[in-house]
Scaffold this motif. Structure first.
Motif, PDB file in Angstrom:
ATOM      1  N   VAL A 133      -1.767   5.000  31.595  1.00 48.28           N
ATOM      2  CA  VAL A 133      -1.496   3.571  31.775  1.00 48.28           C
ATOM      3  C   VAL A 133      -0.939   3.291  33.174  1.00 48.28           C
ATOM      4  CG1 VAL A 133       0.776   3.544  30.637  1.00 48.28           C
ATOM      5  CG2 VAL A 133      -0.515   1.476  30.727  1.00 48.28           C
ATOM      6  N   VAL A 134      -0.188   4.218  33.732  1.00 49.76           N
ATOM      7  CA  VAL A 134       0.292   3.991  35.109  1.00 49.76           C
ATOM      8  C   VAL A 134      -0.901   4.062  36.073  1.00 49.76           C
ATOM      9  CG1 VAL A 134       1.849   4.733  36.966  1.00 49.76           C
ATOM     10  CG2 VAL A 134       2.631   4.821  34.598  1.00 49.76           C
ATOM     11  N   ASN A 135      -1.785   5.002  35.849  1.00 51.07           N
ATOM     12  CA  ASN A 135      -2.973   5.078  36.711  1.00 51.07           C
ATOM     13  C   ASN A 135      -3.800   3.797  36.630  1.00 51.07           C
ATOM     14  OD1 ASN A 135      -2.895   7.517  38.144  1.00 51.07           O
ATOM     15  ND2 ASN A 135      -3.439   8.668  36.298  1.00 51.07           N
ATOM     16  N   GLU A 136      -3.901   3.264  35.420  1.00 49.15           N
ATOM     17  CA  GLU A 136      -4.716   2.072  35.211  1.00 49.15           C
ATOM     18  C   GLU A 136      -4.105   0.810  35.833  1.00 49.15           C
ATOM     19  OE1 GLU A 136      -6.741   0.427  31.232  1.00 49.15           O
ATOM     20  OE2 GLU A 136      -5.975   2.484  31.079  1.00 49.15           O
ATOM     21  N   THR A 137      -2.784   0.804  36.008  1.00 51.35           N
ATOM     22  CA  THR A 137      -2.111  -0.418  36.475  1.00 51.35           C
ATOM     23  C   THR A 137      -1.414  -0.206  37.824  1.00 51.35           C
ATOM     24  OG1 THR A 137      -0.108   0.260  35.260  1.00 51.35           O
ATOM     25  CG2 THR A 137      -1.615  -1.192  34.092  1.00 51.35           C
ATOM     26  N   ARG A 138      -1.698   0.922  38.426  1.00 48.98           N
ATOM     27  CA  ARG A 138      -0.966   1.366  39.630  1.00 48.98           C
ATOM     28  C   ARG A 138      -0.865   0.303  40.720  1.00 48.98           C
ATOM     29  NH1 ARG A 138      -1.481   7.635  41.460  1.00 48.98           N
ATOM     30  NH2 ARG A 138       0.221   7.669  42.962  1.00 48.98           N
ATOM     31  N   GLU A 139      -1.959  -0.424  40.944  1.00 49.74           N
ATOM     32  CA  GLU A 139      -1.986  -1.429  42.023  1.00 49.74           C
ATOM     33  C   GLU A 139      -1.112  -2.640  41.708  1.00 49.74           C
ATOM     34  OE1 GLU A 139      -3.775  -1.106  44.943  1.00 49.74           O
ATOM     35  OE2 GLU A 139      -4.014   0.939  44.175  1.00 49.74           O
ATOM     36  N   LYS A 180       7.714  11.556  38.720  1.00 52.98           N
ATOM     37  CA  LYS A 180       8.069  11.291  40.124  1.00 52.98           C
ATOM     38  C   LYS A 180       7.076  11.997  41.052  1.00 52.98           C
ATOM     39  CE  LYS A 180      10.248   9.281  43.256  1.00 52.98           C
ATOM     40  NZ  LYS A 180      10.176   7.827  43.358  1.00 52.98           N
ATOM     41  N   ALA A 181       6.652  13.192  40.651  1.00 50.31           N
ATOM     42  CA  ALA A 181       5.694  13.921  41.485  1.00 50.31           C
ATOM     43  C   ALA A 181       4.324  13.228  41.485  1.00 50.31           C
ATOM     44  CB  ALA A 181       5.566  15.355  40.968  1.00 50.31           C
ATOM     45  N   ARG A 182       3.953  12.673  40.341  1.00 51.49           N
ATOM     46  CA  ARG A 182       2.641  12.008  40.262  1.00 51.49           C
ATOM     47  C   ARG A 182       2.619  10.651  40.955  1.00 51.49           C
ATOM     48  NH1 ARG A 182      -0.838  13.956  36.122  1.00 51.49           N
ATOM     49  NH2 ARG A 182       0.216  15.582  34.933  1.00 51.49           N
ATOM     50  N   PHE A 183       3.751   9.911  40.860  1.00 49.31           N
ATOM     51  CA  PHE A 183       3.772   8.538  41.378  1.00 49.31           C
ATOM     52  C   PHE A 183       4.955   8.355  42.340  1.00 49.31           C
ATOM     53  CE2 PHE A 183       2.062   8.521  36.991  1.00 49.31           C
ATOM     54  CZ  PHE A 183       0.748   8.135  37.278  1.00 49.31           C
ATOM     55  N   PRO A 184       4.940   9.104  43.450  1.00 51.77           N
ATOM     56  CA  PRO A 184       6.113   9.096  44.337  1.00 51.77           C
ATOM     57  C   PRO A 184       6.400   7.741  44.977  1.00 51.77           C
ATOM     58  CG  PRO A 184       4.263  10.255  45.365  1.00 51.77           C
ATOM     59  CD  PRO A 184       3.852   9.961  43.954  1.00 51.77           C
ATOM     60  N   GLU A 185       5.373   6.891  45.068  1.00 52.76           N
ATOM     61  CA  GLU A 185       5.580   5.593  45.740  1.00 52.76           C
ATOM     62  C   GLU A 185       6.254   4.569  44.808  1.00 52.76           C
ATOM     63  OE1 GLU A 185       2.855   6.462  44.233  1.00 52.76           O
ATOM     64  OE2 GLU A 185       1.691   4.729  43.554  1.00 52.76           O
ATOM     65  N   LYS A 200      -5.615  -2.707  29.794  1.00 52.06           N
ATOM     66  CA  LYS A 200      -4.254  -2.717  30.353  1.00 52.06           C
ATOM     67  C   LYS A 200      -4.241  -3.205  31.799  1.00 52.06           C
ATOM     68  CE  LYS A 200      -3.230   1.211  27.373  1.00 52.06           C
ATOM     69  NZ  LYS A 200      -4.418   0.997  26.513  1.00 52.06           N
ATOM     70  N   GLY A 201      -5.220  -2.720  32.578  1.00 47.27           N
ATOM     71  CA  GLY A 201      -5.296  -3.094  33.991  1.00 47.27           C
ATOM     72  C   GLY A 201      -5.488  -4.594  34.152  1.00 47.27           C
ATOM     73  N   LYS A 202      -6.312  -5.167  33.272  1.00 47.10           N
ATOM     74  CA  LYS A 202      -6.611  -6.609  33.373  1.00 47.10           C
ATOM     75  C   LYS A 202      -5.375  -7.440  33.095  1.00 47.10           C
ATOM     76  CE  LYS A 202     -11.414  -7.553  32.596  1.00 47.10           C
ATOM     77  NZ  LYS A 202     -12.441  -7.506  31.593  1.00 47.10           N
ATOM     78  N   VAL A 203      -4.609  -7.040  32.069  1.00 47.43           N
ATOM     79  CA  VAL A 203      -3.398  -7.803  31.727  1.00 47.43           C
ATOM     80  C   VAL A 203      -2.385  -7.686  32.866  1.00 47.43           C
ATOM     81  CG1 VAL A 203      -1.515  -8.114  30.068  1.00 47.43           C
ATOM     82  CG2 VAL A 203      -3.757  -7.378  29.270  1.00 47.43           C
TER      83      VAL A 203
END
Ligand SMILES: O=C(CO)[C@H](O)[C@H](O)COP(=O)(O)O
Length: 217
Positions: free
Chosen positions: A18-24, A48-53, A194-197
């Motif tokens: 879900v984080v990958n899908e909504t990352r932007e 934290k390692a996967r999504f450091p930003e 999920k990304g759309k919402v």
């Protein structure tokens, strides 16, 4: 206004997906209390390692042993941890001290707080970030109403997050109170698209902010 995506009642894999899908669209990522209980600090480290930003919030909901829990979670890489407002002042003070050392932050969860006295008290010990929280179980018989925001009226020195069943429908009502961060869980994580919402919510926030910055010029 940030979107904090709350990851609750999900497996590790679902959290990552879900984080990958909504990352932007999302700004802060919250590892929910139940997810932390299931997978522990290793998963905080992994996220934290996967999504450091992303600003990583570990929803520890600490109520005692603040020094130990804060060290544990900041050592694992969290940028923000949470403590309950009803915890002893000493618990919160200890956590703030550890947070300073790790250049991280403590968010005080106002679940159950109904007057301004506790808010004044926690501010006097150095708290600068709170979350107004209408709990999951409270959502079974009600919703986050405008009146809940009244305890934070005039609190210009506090950074404010708000949580509790926020959806595309209720977002306009929540935005009216100008929180710094909107915490959204199931309205995104339990949807098929999920990304759309998340995109829809981000766009609503952008439009709201655009409208108010134009009207104040
Ligand atoms: O802290 C929480 C539950 O204790 C949740 O993270 C918070 O309520 C956001 O999730 P939802 O939008 O599903 O209510």
């Amino acid at each position: 206004m940030n979107i904090q995506l709350a990851l609750d009642r999900l497996t590790k894999e679902e959290c990552i997906d879900v984080v990958n899908e909504t990352r932007e669209q999302i700004d802060w990522v919250e590892i929910g209390t139940g997810v932390i209980k299931e997978y522990g600090m290793d998963f905080v480290r992994d996220m934290k390692a996967r999504f450091p930003e992303k600003t990583l919030v570990a929803d520890m909901k600490t109520c005692d042993a603040g020094n130990h829990e804060a060290k544990q979670v900041f050592e694992a890489g969290a940028d923000v941890t949470t403590v309950m407002a009803f915890a002893a002042d000493q618990t919160i003070i200890d956590m703030l001290k550890v947070a300073k050392k790790y250049e991280s932050r403590v968010m005080v969860d106002l679940l159950g707080v109904s007057d301004t006295k506790r808010i004044t008290e926690i501010q006097s010990i150095g708290v600068d970030l709170v979350s107004l929280h209408f709990g999951k179980d409270m959502q079974k018989s009600g919703e986050l109403e405008d009146e809940y925001f009244s305890i934070l009226k005039g609190q210009e020195d506090l950074e404010i997050a708000v949580a509790g069943g926020i959806t595309v429908d209720s977002l306009p009502r929540v935005m009216k109170h100008n929180p710094d961060t909107v915490i959204v869980g199931s309205a995104i994580t339990k949807q098929e698209h999920k990304g759309k919402v998340a995109e829809q919510m981000k766009e609503m926030i952008r439009n709201y902010e655009r409208y108010y910055s134009n009207s104040s010029e």
